[in-house]
Enzyme design. Structure first.
Site, PDB file in Angstrom:
ATOM      1  N   HIS A 249     -40.090   4.899  68.049  1.00  0.00           N
ATOM      2  CA  HIS A 249     -41.317   5.504  68.571  1.00  0.00           C
ATOM      3  C   HIS A 249     -42.293   4.395  68.948  1.00  0.00           C
ATOM      4  CE1 HIS A 249     -44.930   7.980  68.870  1.00  0.00           C
ATOM      5  NE2 HIS A 249     -44.085   8.971  69.096  1.00  0.00           N
ATOM      6  N   GLU A 305     -38.095  14.180  68.252  1.00  0.00           N
ATOM      7  CA  GLU A 305     -37.087  14.811  69.105  1.00  0.00           C
ATOM      8  C   GLU A 305     -35.790  15.136  68.373  1.00  0.00           C
ATOM      9  OE1 GLU A 305     -38.602  15.898  71.296  1.00  0.00           O
ATOM     10  OE2 GLU A 305     -39.028  14.615  73.017  1.00  0.00           O
TER      11      GLU A 305
HETATM   12  N1  ACO Z   1     -32.041   2.929  69.770  1.00  0.00           N
HETATM   13  C1  ACO Z   1     -31.699   1.631  69.850  1.00  0.00           C
HETATM   14  N2  ACO Z   1     -32.584   0.638  70.008  1.00  0.00           N
HETATM   15  C2  ACO Z   1     -33.877   0.997  70.115  1.00  0.00           C
HETATM   16  C3  ACO Z   1     -34.302   2.329  70.041  1.00  0.00           C
HETATM   17  C4  ACO Z   1     -33.320   3.324  69.856  1.00  0.00           C
HETATM   18  N3  ACO Z   1     -33.634   4.594  69.788  1.00  0.00           N
HETATM   19  N4  ACO Z   1     -35.639   2.388  70.182  1.00  0.00           N
HETATM   20  C5  ACO Z   1     -36.050   1.114  70.354  1.00  0.00           C
HETATM   21  N5  ACO Z   1     -34.989   0.284  70.315  1.00  0.00           N
HETATM   22  C6  ACO Z   1     -34.985  -1.168  70.420  1.00  0.00           C
HETATM   23  C7  ACO Z   1     -35.338  -1.637  71.835  1.00  0.00           C
HETATM   24  O1  ACO Z   1     -34.191  -1.758  72.628  1.00  0.00           O
HETATM   25  C8  ACO Z   1     -36.004  -2.964  71.544  1.00  0.00           C
HETATM   26  O2  ACO Z   1     -35.023  -3.905  71.271  1.00  0.00           O
HETATM   27  P1  ACO Z   1     -35.219  -5.428  71.793  1.00  0.00           P
HETATM   28  O3  ACO Z   1     -36.550  -5.872  71.284  1.00  0.00           O
HETATM   29  O4  ACO Z   1     -34.056  -6.133  71.200  1.00  0.00           O
HETATM   30  O5  ACO Z   1     -35.196  -5.340  73.275  1.00  0.00           O
HETATM   31  C9  ACO Z   1     -36.745  -2.698  70.232  1.00  0.00           C
HETATM   32  O6  ACO Z   1     -36.022  -1.665  69.566  1.00  0.00           O
HETATM   33  C10 ACO Z   1     -38.178  -2.251  70.427  1.00  0.00           C
HETATM   34  O7  ACO Z   1     -38.127  -1.272  71.427  1.00  0.00           O
HETATM   35  P2  ACO Z   1     -39.333  -0.841  72.332  1.00  0.00           P
HETATM   36  O8  ACO Z   1     -38.802  -0.215  73.557  1.00  0.00           O
HETATM   37  O9  ACO Z   1     -40.318  -1.956  72.437  1.00  0.00           O
HETATM   38  O10 ACO Z   1     -39.947   0.274  71.459  1.00  0.00           O
HETATM   39  P3  ACO Z   1     -41.058   1.140  71.940  1.00  0.00           P
HETATM   40  O11 ACO Z   1     -41.775   1.355  70.673  1.00  0.00           O
HETATM   41  O12 ACO Z   1     -41.826   0.665  73.073  1.00  0.00           O
HETATM   42  O13 ACO Z   1     -40.236   2.417  72.494  1.00  0.00           O
HETATM   43  C11 ACO Z   1     -39.229   4.514  72.551  1.00  0.00           C
HETATM   44  C12 ACO Z   1     -40.323   3.641  71.958  1.00  0.00           C
HETATM   45  C13 ACO Z   1     -39.314   4.492  74.075  1.00  0.00           C
HETATM   46  C14 ACO Z   1     -39.460   5.931  72.052  1.00  0.00           C
HETATM   47  C15 ACO Z   1     -37.863   4.002  72.099  1.00  0.00           C
HETATM   48  O14 ACO Z   1     -37.810   3.935  70.696  1.00  0.00           O
HETATM   49  C16 ACO Z   1     -36.702   4.820  72.614  1.00  0.00           C
HETATM   50  O15 ACO Z   1     -36.271   4.612  73.743  1.00  0.00           O
HETATM   51  N6  ACO Z   1     -36.167   5.802  71.785  1.00  0.00           N
HETATM   52  C17 ACO Z   1     -35.072   6.637  72.217  1.00  0.00           C
HETATM   53  C18 ACO Z   1     -35.568   7.775  73.099  1.00  0.00           C
HETATM   54  C19 ACO Z   1     -36.348   8.836  72.324  1.00  0.00           C
HETATM   55  O16 ACO Z   1     -35.945   9.275  71.258  1.00  0.00           O
HETATM   56  N7  ACO Z   1     -37.501   9.234  72.914  1.00  0.00           N
HETATM   57  C20 ACO Z   1     -38.392  10.210  72.325  1.00  0.00           C
HETATM   58  C21 ACO Z   1     -39.601   9.541  71.770  1.00  0.00           C
HETATM   59  S1  ACO Z   1     -40.711  10.672  70.996  1.00  0.00           S
HETATM   60  C22 ACO Z   1     -41.643  11.310  72.257  1.00  0.00           C
HETATM   61  O17 ACO Z   1     -41.911  10.668  73.258  1.00  0.00           O
HETATM   62  C23 ACO Z   1     -42.117  12.678  72.145  1.00  0.00           C
END
Ligand code: ACO
Length: 368
Positions: A249, A305
Site C-alpha cells: 500500500h 483489496e
Molecule cells: N507485490 C510484490 N512487490 C511489491 C508489491 C506487491 N504487491 N507492492 C510493492 N512491491 C514492491 C515494489 O515492486 C517495490 O520494489 P522495488 O523497490 O524493489 O522496486 C517496493 O515493493 C515498493 O513498491 P512501491 O511501488 O514503491 O510501493 P508503493 O507503496 O508506491 O505502491 C501499491 C503501492 C501500488 C499499492 C503496490 O503495493 C502494488 O502495486 N500492490 C499490488 C496492487 C494492489 O493490491 N493494489 C491495491 C492497492 S489498495 C487501493 O488502492 C484501494
C-alpha cells in the site's frame, strides 16, 4: 522546487473526511474509527456523515432516503448508452464510466445526490443487459444497498447480504488523498462540475494499482487452487518480478485496518474448511512471509483489496463487478471531496521540472 515522484509526501489538501495513519494502521472516517462504525451504520448514514460532518437524526435520514429514491430512475440517455455498450460487451467499469458521464448536471451540489443514487442502478442495469436480461426498476420500499442487490438480481436480498455489502461500502467510502479522490479534486478545482469529477475518478479507480486489484486476487486464488500450491505459485510470481495483488500500500506499512473489517464480514459466507476463505488465509500468510523475503524492509502487508475480493465473491458477485462496487462505495467520498474542494476554490497547478533540450532549431519537413 524538487520533484517528488507520485507526489509522495506532498500534502495536497486539508480534509475533515478521513485520516489515514499508515504507521499505526488506523483509519478514521469523519471522527469515527473505522472498526467502530463500518459494521453498524447504514450506507445512507455514512453518506450524511461525510457530506454534512455528523451522523443524521432519524428525521433527516428519512427525508434523505426519499431524496435518494427520487434520483434512482435511469434516464433514456443513460440507458441507451448502457444498451449500446452491452452490444459491444464493453467492460462493466467502462460502461459505468460512460453512463455516469451522461448523468444530467445542474452544476451545483445536487449533482452529488444524483451521482450517489445513480451509480447503483447504472451498475445493476448494465450487468443485467450483459446477461441478456432487462433492467429491474428500483423498489421504493428498499434502502440504498438492498436496492442495489435487488436491481442486480431481481429478488429480495435478505438482511445478511445487505448488512455485509453495507459494511463493504462503508469501509471504502473514503480514504485520504488516494489517486481517484485526487483526480476528482483536481477536476473540481477548475470549477468544473461534479459529474465530470466523478467520471474522471472512475477512470483513475479502474487501474490495477488502485481499485482494479480484487478481480486479479480471485484469479490468483483460483489459479493456486490448493494450499499445497501456494508457496511455489507465489515464489514464481515474485521471481518473475510480478506484484502480488492485494498486498502493499502507498500509505500503510502495517496491515490495512480495512482488511480486518472485511475479513470478518466475509467469513460467514464460507462455511467449508476446504473453501476459498481457508485457502485465502493460507495464501495471505505465505505471501507476507515471501514479500518480506523478496522485498526485505519494505513492510508489504495485506491491503483492502484482498478481503474485498473474498467478501464480494462470498456475496455471489462476479469479479467483473468488483471495481464497479468499489465505485458505488467511494462515490460518496468523492463527492464529499468535491464539496470541500469547491469551498477551497483554488485551482491545482503543481510545477514540473523540464528535462528536455533548450536550443533545438526548426528543420523543414523535407530534409527531416
Ligand atoms: N507485490 C510484490 N512487490 C511489491 C508489491 C506487491 N504487491 N507492492 C510493492 N512491491 C514492491 C515494489 O515492486 C517495490 O520494489 P522495488 O523497490 O524493489 O522496486 C517496493 O515493493 C515498493 O513498491 P512501491 O511501488 O514503491 O510501493 P508503493 O507503496 O508506491 O505502491 C501499491 C503501492 C501500488 C499499492 C503496490 O503495493 C502494488 O502495486 N500492490 C499490488 C496492487 C494492489 O493490491 N493494489 C491495491 C492497492 S489498495 C487501493 O488502492 C484501494
Amino acid at each position: 522546487m524538487s520533484y517528488s515522484p507520485g507526489l509522495k509526501d506532498v500534502v495536497a489538501a486539508e480534509t475533515r473526511l478521513s485520516h489515514v495513519d499508515g504507521e499505526a494502521g488506523k483509519l478514521v472516517i469523519a471522527g469515527h474509527p473505522l472498526e467502530e462504525i463500518a459494521e453498524r451504520a447504514t450506507y445512507e448514514e455514512m453518506i450524511q456523515l461525510v457530506w454534512q460532518g455528523s451522523l443524521p437524526t432519524a428525521a433527516v435520514l428519512d427525508r434523505f432516503a426519499g431524496e435518494l429514491a427520487a434520483c434512482r430512475a435511469l434516464s433514456g440517455a443513460s440507458l441507451g448508452i448502457l444498451r449500446n455498450a452491452a452490444t459491444e460487451r464493453r467492460p462493466v467499469i467502462d460502461a459505468v464510466r460512460m453512463a455516469v458521464a451522461s448523468l444530467p448536471s445542474t452544476d451545483d451540489e445536487s449533482d452529488a445526490r444524483r451521482l450517489v443514487a445513480g451509480l447503483p442502478p447504472v451498475v445493476a442495469a448494465y450487468w443485467r443487459l450483459l446477461q441478456g436480461e432487462e433492467p429491474v426498476e428500483p423498489d421504493p420500499g428498499l434502502g440504498h444497498v438492498a436496492n442495489l442487490l435487488y436491481m442486480l438480481y431481481g429478488e429480495n436480498p435478505g438482511d445478511d447480504r445487505v448488512r455485509a455489502l453495507t459494511t463493504y461500502l462503508n469501509t471504502v467510502i473514503d480514504h485520504g488523498m488516494n489517486a481517484s479522490t485526487f483526480t476528482a479534486r483536481v477536476i473540481v478545482s477548475t470549477r468544473s462540475d461534479f459529474i465530470s469529477a466523478v467520471t474522471g475518478a472512475i477512470g483513475a479507480l479502474k487501474g490495477p494499482l488502485h481499485g482494479g486489484a480484487p478481480g486479479p486476487v480471485i484469479s490468483m486464488l483460483e489459479a493456486i487452487g490448493d494450499v499445497g500450491n501456494a508457496e511455489s505459485y507465489l515464489r514464481e510470481k515474485l521471481e518473475s518480478g510480478e506484484r502480488l495483488m492485494g498486498f502493499g500500500h502507498a500509505v500503510y506499512r502495517v496491515r490495512d485496518p480495512r482488511a480486518d473489517v472485511l475479513s470478518r464480514a466475509a467469513r460467514s459466507f464460507f462455511a467449508d474448511e476446504h473453501d476459498l476463505y481457508t485457502l485465502a488465509l493460507h495464501v495471505e500468510k505465505t505471501a507476507i512471509k515471501l514479500l518480506e523475503e523478496y522485498k526485505p524492509g519494505r513492510r508489504l502487508q495485506t491491503n483492502v483489496e484482498f478481503y474485498t475480493a473474498l467478501l464480494l465473491k462470498g456475496l455471489g458477485l462476479h469479479p467483473d463487478l468488483f471495481t464497479p462496487m468499489f465505485a458505488v462505495g467511494r462515490v460518496a467520498g468523492w463527492t464529499a471531496h468535491c464539496i470541500e474542494q469547491r469551498a477551497v476554490d483554488r485551482i491545482y497547478r503543481p510545477g514540473s521540472v523540464y528535462t528536455g533540450e533548450m536550443t533545438r532549431q526548426w528543420t523543414p519537413l523535407g530534409p527531416r
